[in-house]
Design an enzyme around this catalytic site. Structure first.
Site, PDB file in Angstrom:
ATOM      1  N   CYS A 170      -4.892   4.244  -5.604  1.00 45.97           N
ATOM      2  CA  CYS A 170      -5.269   4.844  -4.327  1.00 45.97           C
ATOM      3  C   CYS A 170      -6.781   4.840  -4.177  1.00 45.97           C
ATOM      4  CB  CYS A 170      -4.838   6.309  -4.242  1.00 45.97           C
ATOM      5  SG  CYS A 170      -3.207   6.688  -4.838  1.00 45.97           S
ATOM      6  N   ASP A 171      -7.216   4.756  -2.949  1.00 41.35           N
ATOM      7  CA  ASP A 171      -8.623   4.975  -2.661  1.00 41.35           C
ATOM      8  C   ASP A 171      -8.735   5.377  -1.198  1.00 41.35           C
ATOM      9  OD1 ASP A 171     -11.413   4.668  -3.909  1.00 41.35           O
ATOM     10  OD2 ASP A 171     -11.645   3.758  -1.932  1.00 41.35           O
ATOM     11  N   GLN A 172      -9.778   6.133  -0.918  1.00 41.82           N
ATOM     12  CA  GLN A 172      -9.977   6.593   0.451  1.00 41.82           C
ATOM     13  C   GLN A 172     -11.446   6.445   0.830  1.00 41.82           C
ATOM     14  OE1 GLN A 172      -9.969  10.904   1.648  1.00 41.82           O
ATOM     15  NE2 GLN A 172      -8.017  10.330   2.576  1.00 41.82           N
TER      16      GLN A 172
END
Length: 198
Positions: A69-71
């Site tokens: 995940c990354d944001q």
């Protein structure tokens, strides 16, 4: 062989979101450089980093389903990160007052044994109210969201700072789009409702 499920993250917020599914998993923190590349769009940055985190963990986990995940949060085309301290959070919320922030939440599921990668980007839109200096100071003293991009916890008192939240999955705002993840796990042969622990 049953494949283990690994969350490639050290984020307690993502861990708490994944725990909602009641499936067995473990967390391994990937050590990768998260610096955006020159000229890279926020969507591409978040997808590249999500996939990179999963591949990094796969180096030591050859028979696993790895969640990366990354944001990346943007306002007026500018990327905004975690404030890290009170002073930076005041500056960030002052800048965000009255504006819409787009949170680009990238998700991938990487099967390290077959090297099959599923990935997507789930945007979420958040509009901040016009905030006074007193409101910003009061909120930050109460919740201290210094490890959150945008300096607000929507799942906490930060909801009082917002005019609206729009998107397909509110979990995307916390950094783990669960609806997309459940679909990816299904594609990988994991039926969450059959696998969940009662």
């Amino acid at each position: 062989m049953t494949k283990s499920i690994i969350l490639a993250s050290s984020s307690r917020y993502r861990r708490e979101v994944l725990q909602k599914l009641h499936i067995p998993f473990e967390c391994i923190s990937p050590e990768i450089d998260e610096t955006p590349l020159d000229g890279e769009s926020p969507e591409h940055t978040s997808l590249r980093l999500a996939e990179g985190k999963a591949r990094k963990v796969a180096e030591s986990q050859p028979h696993a389903l790895i969640i990366g995940c990354d944001q990346v949060a943007t306002v007026d085309g500018l990327q905004i990160g975690k404030p890290g301290n009170h002073e930076n959070a005041v500056k960030q919320l002052t800048m965000l007052s009255g504006k819409e922030v787009i949170f680009h939440s990238a998700l991938c599921l990487y099967d390290s044994s077959s090297q099959y990668m599923q990935s997507t980007n789930v945007p979420y839109f958040v509009k901040f109210k016009a905030l006074t200096a007193l409101q910003i100071e009061t909120y930050l003293r109460l919740e201290q969201p210094y490890d959150c991009a945008g300096s607000a916890k929507s799942e906490g008192m930060g909801i009082a700072l917002l005019d609206y939240m729009r998107g397909d999955d509110p979990n995307a705002l916390i950094g783990l789009p669960v609806i997309a993840l459940v679909n990816m796990l299904q594609q990988a042969g994991v039926d969450v409702l059959s696998t969940s622990r009662i």
